[in-house]
Design a protein around this motif. Sequence first.
Motif, PDB file in Angstrom:
ATOM      1  N   ARG A 227       0.844  -1.194  -0.041  1.00  0.00           N
ATOM      2  CA  ARG A 227      -0.133   0.102   0.177  1.00  0.00           C
ATOM      3  C   ARG A 227       1.099   1.343   0.134  1.00  0.00           C
ATOM      4  N   TYR A 228       1.900   1.109   0.874  1.00  0.00           N
ATOM      5  CA  TYR A 228       2.970   2.333   0.737  1.00  0.00           C
ATOM      6  C   TYR A 228       3.638   2.678  -0.789  1.00  0.00           C
ATOM      7  N   VAL A 229       3.955   1.613  -1.410  1.00  0.00           N
ATOM      8  CA  VAL A 229       4.468   1.732  -2.673  1.00  0.00           C
ATOM      9  C   VAL A 229       3.430   2.175  -3.732  1.00  0.00           C
ATOM     10  N   ALA A 230       2.275   1.490  -3.535  1.00  0.00           N
ATOM     11  CA  ALA A 230       0.995   1.921  -4.438  1.00  0.00           C
ATOM     12  C   ALA A 230       0.831   3.769  -4.246  1.00  0.00           C
ATOM     13  N   HIS A 231       0.739   4.163  -3.020  1.00  0.00           N
ATOM     14  CA  HIS A 231       0.649   5.546  -2.909  1.00  0.00           C
ATOM     15  C   HIS A 231       1.695   6.165  -3.326  1.00  0.00           C
ATOM     16  N   CYS A 232       3.018   5.846  -3.213  1.00  0.00           N
ATOM     17  CA  CYS A 232       4.344   6.667  -3.812  1.00  0.00           C
ATOM     18  C   CYS A 232       3.895   6.628  -5.514  1.00  0.00           C
ATOM     19  N   GLN A 233       3.785   5.531  -5.851  1.00  0.00           N
ATOM     20  CA  GLN A 233       3.598   5.186  -7.560  1.00  0.00           C
ATOM     21  C   GLN A 233       2.313   6.074  -8.001  1.00  0.00           C
ATOM     22  N   SER A 234       1.377   6.261  -7.231  1.00  0.00           N
ATOM     23  CA  SER A 234      -0.002   6.803  -7.926  1.00  0.00           C
ATOM     24  C   SER A 234       0.514   8.206  -8.093  1.00  0.00           C
ATOM     25  N   PHE A 235       1.493   8.772  -7.528  1.00  0.00           N
ATOM     26  CA  PHE A 235       2.003  10.169  -7.600  1.00  0.00           C
ATOM     27  C   PHE A 235       2.854  10.253  -8.658  1.00  0.00           C
ATOM     28  N   LEU A 236       3.654   9.319  -8.576  1.00  0.00           N
ATOM     29  CA  LEU A 236       4.953   9.430  -9.825  1.00  0.00           C
ATOM     30  C   LEU A 236       4.492   8.777 -11.001  1.00  0.00           C
ATOM     31  N   GLN A 237       3.326   8.473 -11.125  1.00  0.00           N
ATOM     32  CA  GLN A 237       3.020   8.054 -12.419  1.00  0.00           C
ATOM     33  C   GLN A 237       2.057   9.071 -13.274  1.00  0.00           C
ATOM     34  N   ALA A 238       1.789  10.109 -12.281  1.00  0.00           N
ATOM     35  CA  ALA A 238       0.996  11.285 -12.943  1.00  0.00           C
ATOM     36  C   ALA A 238       1.867  12.281 -13.257  1.00  0.00           C
TER      37      ALA A 238
ATOM     38  N   TYR B   1       1.997  14.490   2.315  1.00  0.00           N
ATOM     39  CA  TYR B   1       1.469  13.050   2.520  1.00  0.00           C
ATOM     40  C   TYR B   1       2.403  12.278   3.119  1.00  0.00           C
ATOM     41  N   ASN B   2       2.095  11.483   3.998  1.00  0.00           N
ATOM     42  CA  ASN B   2       2.750  10.462   4.393  1.00  0.00           C
ATOM     43  C   ASN B   2       2.460   9.117   3.911  1.00  0.00           C
ATOM     44  N   PRO B   3       2.970   8.540   3.094  1.00  0.00           N
ATOM     45  CA  PRO B   3       2.616   7.163   2.276  1.00  0.00           C
ATOM     46  C   PRO B   3       2.416   6.003   3.114  1.00  0.00           C
ATOM     47  N   MET B   4       3.071   6.104   4.163  1.00  0.00           N
ATOM     48  CA  MET B   4       3.099   4.891   5.030  1.00  0.00           C
ATOM     49  C   MET B   4       2.020   4.923   6.088  1.00  0.00           C
ATOM     50  N   THR B   5       1.899   5.894   6.832  1.00  0.00           N
ATOM     51  CA  THR B   5       0.763   6.276   7.692  1.00  0.00           C
ATOM     52  C   THR B   5      -0.493   6.755   7.274  1.00  0.00           C
ATOM     53  N   GLU B   6      -0.460   7.382   5.878  1.00  0.00           N
ATOM     54  CA  GLU B   6      -1.610   7.930   5.234  1.00  0.00           C
ATOM     55  C   GLU B   6      -2.114   9.246   5.837  1.00  0.00           C
ATOM     56  N   GLN B   7      -1.295   9.782   6.724  1.00  0.00           N
ATOM     57  CA  GLN B   7      -1.718  11.116   7.234  1.00  0.00           C
ATOM     58  C   GLN B   7      -1.312  12.265   5.847  1.00  0.00           C
ATOM     59  N   LEU B   8      -2.220  13.193   5.811  1.00  0.00           N
ATOM     60  CA  LEU B   8      -2.242  14.244   4.785  1.00  0.00           C
ATOM     61  C   LEU B   8      -2.501  15.447   5.534  1.00  0.00           C
ATOM     62  N   GLY B   9      -2.282  16.527   4.876  1.00  0.00           N
ATOM     63  CA  GLY B   9      -2.754  17.977   5.176  1.00  0.00           C
ATOM     64  C   GLY B   9      -2.074  18.841   4.565  1.00  0.00           C
ATOM     65  N   MET B  10      -2.163  20.121   4.701  1.00  0.00           N
ATOM     66  CA  MET B  10      -1.508  21.343   4.218  1.00  0.00           C
ATOM     67  C   MET B  10      -0.301  21.667   5.211  1.00  0.00           C
ATOM     68  N   ALA B  11       0.788  21.437   4.556  1.00  0.00           N
ATOM     69  CA  ALA B  11       2.158  21.628   5.446  1.00  0.00           C
ATOM     70  C   ALA B  11       2.325  23.140   5.841  1.00  0.00           C
ATOM     71  N   ALA B  12       3.072  23.061   6.581  1.00  0.00           N
ATOM     72  CA  ALA B  12       3.566  24.881   7.111  1.00  0.00           C
ATOM     73  C   ALA B  12       4.703  25.293   5.981  1.00  0.00           C
ATOM     74  N   VAL B  13       4.169  26.342   5.665  1.00  0.00           N
ATOM     75  CA  VAL B  13       5.185  26.959   4.457  1.00  0.00           C
ATOM     76  C   VAL B  13       5.191  28.412   4.733  1.00  0.00           C
ATOM     77  N   ARG B  14       6.571  28.691   4.573  1.00  0.00           N
ATOM     78  CA  ARG B  14       7.096  30.098   4.690  1.00  0.00           C
ATOM     79  C   ARG B  14       7.955  30.543   3.614  1.00  0.00           C
ATOM     80  N   THR B  15       8.224  31.783   3.659  1.00  0.00           N
ATOM     81  CA  THR B  15       8.983  32.359   2.347  1.00  0.00           C
ATOM     82  C   THR B  15      10.289  32.639   3.075  1.00  0.00           C
ATOM     83  N   SER B  16      11.317  32.196   2.411  1.00  0.00           N
ATOM     84  CA  SER B  16      12.969  32.403   2.918  1.00  0.00           C
ATOM     85  C   SER B  16      13.231  33.938   2.629  1.00  0.00           C
TER      86      SER B  16
END
Length: 950
Positions: free
Chosen positions: A486-497, A719-734
């Motif tokens: 399931r971990y691999v499938a999550h990763c490859q679903s992104f990387l095949q797009a 996205y964490n493909p092993m735990t399936e946790q997801l959400g909007m990351a903390a982002v800042r401008t350098s």
Amino acid sequence: MKKSLALSLLLTAALAQPGFAQAPKWPEITQQAKPWTRWWWQGSAVNEQDLTRLLTQYQQAGLGGVEITTIYGQQGAEPQFINFLSPRWVDMLEHTLKESGRLGLGVDMAQASGWPFGGPWVSSADACKYATYQTYAMQGGEQLQQAVTFVQKPIVRTVGQPIDLKQLKEPVASNPDLQLHAFDQVRFEKPLPLQALMAYSEKGEMLDLTSKVDAAGKLNWTAPPGRWKLYALFEGWHGKQVERAGPGGEGDVVDHFSKTATQHYLQHFDEAFKGRSLKGLRAFFNDSYEVDDAQGEANWTPLMFSEFQKRRGYDLRQHLPALFGQASADENQRVLTDYRETISELLLENYTQTWGAWAKTHGALIRNQAHGSPANILDLYAATDIPETEGEDLLRIKFASSAAHVTGKKLASSETATWENDHFLSSLGDVKKALDRMLLGGINHTFYHGTNYSPQSAPWPGWLFYAAVHFNPNNTFWPDFGQLNRYVAHCQSFLQAGKPANDVLVYLPIYDAYQKPGKVLLQHFDGIEHGFKGMTVGTTGEELLKRGYGFDFISDKQLLQVTAAGKTLQTGGGATYQTILVPDARTLPLPTLAQLLKLASSGATIVFQNGLPTDVPGWGNLAARRAAFKKQLAQLKFTAGAKGSKKAVLGKGAVLVGANVDQLLAQAGVKRETMVDSGLQFERRRSAKGLTYFVANWSPKPVHAWVPLQTAAKSVALYNPMTEQLGMAAVRTSAKGQPEVYVQLAPGESCLLETSTAAVIAPAYAYQKPAGPAQPLTGRWDVKFGVGGPELPAPTQVESLSSWTTWQGDAVKKFAGTATYTLAFARPQGAADGWLLDLGRVAETARVHLNGQPLATLIGPTYQVFIPKAQLQATNTLTVAVSNGMANRIADMDRRHESYKNAYNINMSSKLAENRGPNGLFTAEKWTPRESGLLGPVTLTPTTTGQQVQ
């Protein structure tokens, strides 16, 4: 309820407004996004009931498909052997296709029983060939007294039981006991046909004497005045046999350089499939070239002279001394280059492209491992629908993915985890690292190597064979295998797009490699180490990886399809790049140089490392090509740049030359991903939203840091493909104006980052932050052994965690399977949002339940799971089901000399010398028990969640 509804309506309205992207969600897991496996049919001793049973188990474990590869059989199963491509074999194929379709599994099929392509239907005329030669010295007025003949020296090499060559008859496939002997190479002692006899005088005269040699080898010719040297070239039978072949698949390897031989080979499949349904068969597969892992090499084909003349514009027979390294150094290099280029083209056109066109007549694709071929493997991969790689070196992996990226192929596949460790020693955590390595190399369609078909009647551990990681239901890690899949499938679903998002095209200096002399005529290209060893392209590739540059390799043929739109370069497959880097190429074909300068004139920046090329390769029409080459270079007017570099403005673009690649790429406007400085590695894809990053932490330390991204982004989904946790990351401008995203990755952990140039209103990613020290979970653990063997140890209770192999009794030392640990504990005190459960060390996988509810399946290398506060009760029951590896039970079987290594052919090889017995084969009898079970310490750490980051 009203507040929740209002918030939902507000979110829906916001997402409908221009400038807002959609909330993050996991892409659909498709059949192709899941990992597939190579399915070994040993002896093709398969039946309908076991095929259905196993396919069902594979589907339930989260596999997406199988690749059927027939190989050598199991001793004792001979009555069940089915000859490859026989009507009964095709029955089994049709049954597999039907059942796989019902289960939603895909099916590929290896187009040989073993590898390379070959079999009993390959005639001596179509079998792989080699060239050998003899020389004769003559004076004017002499007649040659020696017969112009060459008798091939006999060779017989077996993997199985040896046999005297005198006991064999031609063809090899007509002999009995082929499985018992497992022939690797056979050459019969016999005279070889003469291909050419050429005479060369000391004055430079050349005469073709071939027609003057009679059937007995007598040369009817008197030498004219002067000294003459004669070269006689003969065509030999290489004798390579199909490796690992199953019944009905043993025989000669095909001549890959002959279109006729390839067509004849494929016609046999047409006959076998006539009137049959191949519905559901996605692709035919070739498991690497590997013709030359034998004595000598296959380097000839009957039409070589005419093909060479047509392609190179001159007669190779006039340059036999140069072909064999006996002329001037310059001529030797040039003729050898032309010979190798011709072989490369023949392998591409007469084998790969011919095979691909044939597959289309059956509605199928081709999947091909081109590495190891005596050709520009980038072009072989480009002619393949699904290029496939293997191994552990990222540069080697990138050859296949580069061709896929450059030519616009959606999938690049890999043979994965063949030899991660020796037999029975690889954990799912080890396999995850192997899979991550492929993903980081641009691979997005992994195949495990592999899964043995094993009948239900076979005792544990079932049917096994030479490769070291056994992905089958008898493996003790099978209950937890689905988590990895399931971990691999999550990763490859992104990387095949989307499309690849690399910045640099690295030219592969194949002609510099072609001209390198060697002990044999051909170069076999397999990553950097084989074919490009010692060349700058290797060290430059490693430096680009280390410094965080996204790049793909490109061939001359592919480079001719590149166009420039301003400063942007677009390949024939639609991928875009910022620059082309030529790593210290000394020779370039004239069309390649002209194309590079044309792209510069159109606005691109072309980078030459260490210097401009100085010459054209090859011999034909040399003077004219050299003159045109110098004329092209004369366009460049350089001015001095920083640190010894120089720049020439050409049309709308520029050409840069220098030694420091980092500096040159910066001048070209290429920015590196500085996350590599923190120990992170990455692969990128481009979508309509922005970039998608696969990021892995291969450092030994956790990474909790702000990570700069070299892209414009207003928001980043995490996205964490092993735990399936997801959400909007903390982002800042350098301070430099670039986006930075906060990332938390334990050692060996990975994540996916999806950037967007639009704002996203969606739930935030919940980062975890310790709110106090770790608290040990203590008490009495009840331990009960469940599934496994050879016998179940008695239940026990332990206060202190340690390997169960150290506990009392002999049964625990040889047990392979699952033990369930149960502990009662009180709810921890504190006001944290939850608690991080850390199991400490685990050997090797763990399924965690709390109060009867599943929490997680943990496969390593870290074993942690977050428990929300709401899931904890006043008194709690923690259950951890730990599965160890197969090693301890196997070692016990080896010590008792209990039979499980029952295959013909390789039975079984060992990766490590210390695991080889007196017969040179694998044994575990000297192993001490490997650690098993829950080793701890088990702790709970109070944890807050949210976007309060450091």
